[in-house]
Design a protein around this motif. Structure first.
Motif, mmCIF file in Angstrom:
data_model
loop_
_atom_site.group_PDB
_atom_site.id
_atom_site.type_symbol
_atom_site.label_atom_id
_atom_site.label_comp_id
_atom_site.label_asym_id
_atom_site.label_seq_id
_atom_site.Cartn_x
_atom_site.Cartn_y
_atom_site.Cartn_z
ATOM 1 N N ALA A 231 60.363 51.549 35.365
ATOM 2 C CA ALA A 231 61.452 52.037 36.226
ATOM 3 C C ALA A 231 61.763 51.033 37.337
ATOM 4 C CB ALA A 231 61.089 53.392 36.820
ATOM 5 N N VAL A 232 60.722 50.502 37.968
ATOM 6 C CA VAL A 232 60.906 49.550 39.059
ATOM 7 C C VAL A 232 61.512 48.248 38.538
ATOM 8 C CG1 VAL A 232 59.673 48.141 40.764
ATOM 9 C CG2 VAL A 232 59.101 50.560 40.496
ATOM 10 N N ALA B 245 67.190 49.008 46.200
ATOM 11 C CA ALA B 245 66.350 50.197 46.027
ATOM 12 C C ALA B 245 65.024 49.877 45.340
ATOM 13 C CB ALA B 245 67.105 51.259 45.231
ATOM 14 N N GLN B 246 64.881 48.678 44.779
ATOM 15 C CA GLN B 246 63.675 48.359 44.013
ATOM 16 C C GLN B 246 62.404 48.505 44.844
ATOM 17 O OE1 GLN B 246 62.659 44.315 42.831
ATOM 18 N NE2 GLN B 246 62.329 45.042 40.739
ATOM 19 N N THR B 247 62.384 47.954 46.031
ATOM 20 C CA THR B 247 61.179 48.030 46.866
ATOM 21 C C THR B 247 60.889 49.478 47.261
ATOM 22 O OG1 THR B 247 61.576 45.801 47.691
ATOM 23 C CG2 THR B 247 60.079 47.178 48.968
ATOM 24 N N PHE B 248 61.930 50.219 47.646
ATOM 25 C CA PHE B 248 61.733 51.617 48.023
ATOM 26 C C PHE B 248 61.177 52.431 46.853
ATOM 27 C CE2 PHE B 248 63.191 56.008 48.042
ATOM 28 C CZ PHE B 248 62.535 56.464 49.185
ATOM 29 N N VAL B 249 61.799 52.309 45.684
ATOM 30 C CA VAL B 249 61.351 53.075 44.519
ATOM 31 C C VAL B 249 59.933 52.656 44.129
ATOM 32 C CG1 VAL B 249 61.782 53.539 42.059
ATOM 33 C CG2 VAL B 249 63.675 53.564 43.702
ATOM 34 N N GLY B 250 59.658 51.352 44.179
ATOM 35 C CA GLY B 250 58.306 50.885 43.891
ATOM 36 C C GLY B 250 57.284 51.476 44.845
ATOM 37 N N ALA C 213 55.831 44.350 39.725
ATOM 38 C CA ALA C 213 57.156 44.775 39.254
ATOM 39 C C ALA C 213 58.252 44.576 40.294
ATOM 40 C CB ALA C 213 57.119 46.231 38.791
ATOM 41 N N VAL C 214 57.890 44.511 41.579
ATOM 42 C CA VAL C 214 58.885 44.324 42.636
ATOM 43 C C VAL C 214 59.080 42.831 42.898
ATOM 44 C CG1 VAL C 214 59.364 44.677 45.107
ATOM 45 C CG2 VAL C 214 58.393 46.543 43.741
ATOM 46 N N ASP C 215 60.329 42.421 42.974
ATOM 47 C CA ASP C 215 60.653 41.049 43.379
ATOM 48 C C ASP C 215 60.625 41.034 44.907
ATOM 49 O OD1 ASP C 215 61.707 38.581 43.982
ATOM 50 O OD2 ASP C 215 63.604 38.904 42.927
ATOM 51 N N TYR D 203 60.659 38.547 47.091
ATOM 52 C CA TYR D 203 61.288 37.440 47.825
ATOM 53 C C TYR D 203 62.726 37.227 47.355
ATOM 54 C CZ TYR D 203 56.421 36.733 48.913
ATOM 55 O OH TYR D 203 55.139 36.940 49.328
ATOM 56 N N ARG D 204 63.477 38.283 47.238
ATOM 57 C CA ARG D 204 64.806 38.194 46.654
ATOM 58 C C ARG D 204 65.913 38.413 47.694
ATOM 59 N NH1 ARG D 204 62.827 42.934 46.641
ATOM 60 N NH2 ARG D 204 64.015 44.831 46.764
ATOM 61 N N ASN D 205 67.082 38.022 47.290
ATOM 62 C CA ASN D 205 68.305 38.412 47.988
ATOM 63 C C ASN D 205 68.917 39.487 47.109
ATOM 64 O OD1 ASN D 205 68.112 36.470 50.026
ATOM 65 N ND2 ASN D 205 68.888 34.913 48.632
ATOM 66 N N VAL D 206 69.129 40.667 47.641
ATOM 67 C CA VAL D 206 69.566 41.779 46.812
ATOM 68 C C VAL D 206 70.933 42.303 47.229
ATOM 69 C CG1 VAL D 206 67.232 42.528 46.292
ATOM 70 C CG2 VAL D 206 68.394 43.468 48.268
ATOM 71 N N SER D 207 71.539 43.000 46.269
ATOM 72 C CA SER D 207 72.773 43.727 46.563
ATOM 73 C C SER D 207 72.406 45.168 46.864
ATOM 74 C CB SER D 207 73.707 43.666 45.365
ATOM 75 O OG SER D 207 73.110 44.288 44.239
ATOM 76 N N SER D 208 73.254 45.884 47.513
ATOM 77 C CA SER D 208 72.944 47.276 47.873
ATOM 78 C C SER D 208 73.073 48.202 46.713
ATOM 79 C CB SER D 208 73.868 47.760 48.975
ATOM 80 O OG SER D 208 73.703 46.942 50.098
#
Length: 183
Positions: free
Chosen positions: A123-124, A132-137, A174-176, A178-183
């Motif tokens: 899922a992550v 949301a990846q870090t939050f969900v992770g 599973a969490v990246d 060190y990324r630049n993410v979109s919302s």
């Protein structure tokens, strides 16, 4: 910070280069956790054939060291550039089930932890590139950690290793980070 080039056979573990201090921390943590596990689980380990005890301790080192290694920028970046490798890494992580089978204890809880961890990591990983990846992770890791005390017949030593397994696979890996993410 000075960095050491990592041998290509170890890129999946450490990425392409690591600062020596990171490598030392990874190894010391992995070995330290294995020593603590051996002390706590001595009654179980001493009753096993030595090859099974040694293999179980190697898995503990791998789980603990992997928690730390997966948080390094080099390992993180290696997998960001190779999404297929990340899926393979998630799929091959059956460590806790193998460890429980080697120890002859905690197999049911190990299967439950493994199934939850792999489902959470999938899922992550599907959220790669999204904020949301870090939050969900973190949320799924929290759910898993909160559930550990509910598992029957789980020794403190195994609970600690199972917690590190969840941290390693579903959050540290599973969490990246060190990324630049979109919302």
């Amino acid at each position: 910070m000075r960095r050491l080039s990592i041998h290509p056979h170890l890129h999946d573990v450490f990425g392409e280069e690591q600062p020596p201090v990171y490598l030392a921390a990874i190894f010391l943590f992995g070995i330290g956790v294995a020593i603590a596990f051996a002390v706590l689980a001595m009654p179980v380990l001493s009753a096993l054939p030595s090859w099974r005890a040694v293999l179980a301790l190697i898995l503990v080192v791998d789980i603990a060291a992997g928690c730390v290694a997966n948080f390094t920028p080099s390992t993180n970046d290696f997998y960001v550039a190779r999404p297929r490798n990340r899926w393979i890494f998630i799929a091959i992580h059956v460590h806790v089930v193998v460890m429980a089978l080697l120890l002859g204890t905690g197999v049911g809880p190990a299967v439950a932890v493994w199934a939850f961890t792999i489902a959470a990591a999938i899922a992550v990983n599907l959220l790669a590139g999204h904020s949301a990846q870090t939050f969900v992770g973190g949320l799924l890791l929290s759910v898993g950690l909160a559930g550990l005390p509910l598992l029957p017949d789980l020794s403190p030593a195994l609970a600690g290793v199972f917690a590190l397994f969840m941290l390693k696979v579903q959050f540290s890996f599973a969490v990246d980070h060190y990324r630049n993410v979109s919302s």
